[in-house]
Each structure stands twice: as structure tokens, then as C-alpha cells.
Design an enzyme around this catalytic site. Structure first.
Site, PDB file in Angstrom:
ATOM      1  CB  CYS A 157      33.345 -11.729   9.569  1.00  0.00           C
ATOM      2  SG  CYS A 157      32.533 -10.772   8.274  1.00  0.00           S
ATOM      3  CG  HIS A 210      36.584 -13.566   4.946  1.00  0.00           C
ATOM      4  ND1 HIS A 210      36.222 -14.286   6.058  1.00  0.00           N
ATOM      5  CD2 HIS A 210      35.980 -12.357   5.071  1.00  0.00           C
ATOM      6  CE1 HIS A 210      35.428 -13.542   6.813  1.00  0.00           C
ATOM      7  NE2 HIS A 210      35.272 -12.360   6.236  1.00  0.00           N
ATOM      8  CD  GLU A 211      36.756  -9.129   3.221  1.00  0.00           C
ATOM      9  OE1 GLU A 211      35.597  -8.730   2.995  1.00  0.00           O
ATOM     10  OE2 GLU A 211      37.210  -9.235   4.379  1.00  0.00           O
ATOM     11  CG  HIS A 213      31.663 -10.603   2.810  1.00  0.00           C
ATOM     12  ND1 HIS A 213      30.662 -10.760   3.751  1.00  0.00           N
ATOM     13  CD2 HIS A 213      32.828 -10.605   3.497  1.00  0.00           C
ATOM     14  CE1 HIS A 213      31.207 -10.868   4.947  1.00  0.00           C
ATOM     15  NE2 HIS A 213      32.517 -10.786   4.823  1.00  0.00           N
TER      16      HIS A 213
END
Length: 166
Positions: free
Chosen positions: A97, A139-140, A143
Site C-alpha cells: 500500500c 483493499h481500496e 480504506h
């Protein structure tokens, strides 16, 4: 072109929930452009989320085609208010990341997902995907929920690795 600074862990913004985007304003269009510019400028990034550039809005940009190993993907996408509505299977892979540049780690995620989202024109879409692209979206999306991949590393003792090259 507006390349923004990518926030690094332990910046507090990275641990906060992002707010839904209600309408497509000039501000939202500028955030989308800044995300595109920042992701492409990094040259090694396949995705970025608005909180990584200090904006607590539920917007991500991804491009799984930038990963040479990802043969099947949908190319560059903007996802506003993405919500994973189905998931199945599991896949464990090494993640990195831009907000945690010194480490990579083994993370287990869903192998196949269905995601509901709005595109950059605020048109609603539903996408089914699997493999690397599914992992990238998860993953995004993390966030947007104040989570980093290091929060999901299987074992901090055996599955977190210092990055050897950038």
C-alpha cells in the site's frame, strides 16, 4: 494535473470512516481527477482511495490491468460509494500500500465479489469480479472504512514483511 501527497500510516485520517457522496459536484469531480493523477503518477499503484489523499469521501479509483499478472479485469474504474453485496471463496495474497510503503503482508480476502457502486457520472452499476481485481476492490474499500491491509495481516509476526524494493 493535481498529484496529491499520499498520507502515510499512522496518520489519523487513514483510520476514519469516509462519508457517502450524495451528488456529483465540481468538488467530487476534482477529487476523482486528483485520485487518477496521483495513482498514475505513482507508476506502481493499481488503486487509491480518497482518504489516502486526505479526503474523507467514499471514492476509489482502480486499474487492475496495471498488474501484469491480472489477465482478466475491467480496466480503469472510478467507484463512488462502493458496497460489496456478495462474496465467496477465499484467496490469500501479498498486499502492499502507498500509505504503508515500507511493508507488505499476507492477507486473506474473498476470491469473488459483487460490488454495487456509482461511476464517475453517478450512474449505478453492479460488477462481479474475482481474483486480483476483487482483492484490489476490497483493499481500496477498506480504506473507506478506516482500515489498512496491516489490520488484516494474518500474523504480524510471520506474515508482515519489510519491503526490499519500491
Amino acid at each position: 494535473m493535481a498529484v496529491r501527497e499520499v498520507l502515510k500510516y499512522p496518520n489519523d485520517i487513514l483510520k476514519q470512516d469516509a462519508a457517502d457522496v450524495i451528488e456529483l459536484t465540481d468538488e467530487v469531480k476534482q477529487i476523482i481527477q486528483d485520485l487518477k493523477d496521483t495513482m498514475l503518477d505513482a507508476r506502481h499503484s493499481t488503486g487509491i482511495a480518497a482518504p489516502q489523499i486526505g479526503i474523507l469521501k467514499r471514492i476509489i479509483t482502480i486499474d487492475a490491468s496495471l498488474n501484469k499478472k491480472c489477465k482478466e479485469n475491467h480496466g480503469f474504474m472510478v467507484m463512488i460509494n462502493p458496497e460489496i453485496i456478495e462474496h465467496s471463496g477465499t484467496i490469500t495474497s501479498r498486499e502492499g500500500c502507498m500509505s504503508v510503503p515500507d511493508f507488505t503482508g499476507n492477507v486473506t480476502r474473498a476470491e469473488r465479489i459483487v460490488v454495487n457502486y456509482f461511476d464517475e457520472n453517478m450512474q449505478q452499476n453492479v460488477l462481479e469480479t474475482s481474483g486480483f481485481e476483487a482483492v484490489l476492490i476490497q483493499h481500496e474499500t477498506d480504506h473507506l472504512n478506516g482500515m489498512l491491509f496491516i489490520d488484516r495481516v494474518i500474523s504480524k509476526r510471520t506474515d508482515l514483511f519489510r519491503r526490499k524494493k519500491y
